[in-house]
Design a protein around this motif. Sequence first.
Motif: not given
Length: 172
Positions: A57-65, A107-115, A149-159
Amino acid sequence: MICNKKRGLFVLLLITVALSGCFRYSFTGTSIPEDVNTIYIPFFADQSSGGVGNLSDRLNTALVDRFINQTRLQLSNSRDGADAVLEGSIVNYANKPFSVTGEGQSSLNEVTISVRATFQYTDKEQAEWSSTFSGSETYDTNENPIEGETNAAVEALNQIANNMFNDAVSDW
């Protein structure tokens, strides 16, 4: 005096080119073929088996936008009614330590998403491109790790959405 004449000729040349239709410019940086008016963006299946909920849903919303608000394109409800199609799936989600403290704690984690995505004009047999896009973002695990984590995932999807949009419109 000569400099003013050259400047005047240059301005006249620019106006002539612009009025002749050879020069197209859009304030969004896109120049869409005149025969492309609609785009179909189905939901990207989440095949990553992990991570934050609602990634599709989040990726679809970002793309449609991006495609609807930054171009003159209209969203089509079906592949049959579209001039272009952007489709794919979320293939990987990783949440791994990025930075470790002296006590061995992250102290820091990194969320990485591939599409994996494909962009195609419906009147052509071959896709314009078929690529894998990745995005990543770090977050502080000591401050509300679930929201982080949620915010990091949203930012990764926006990228990812930005990169897909740029690749799709760069040939226009």
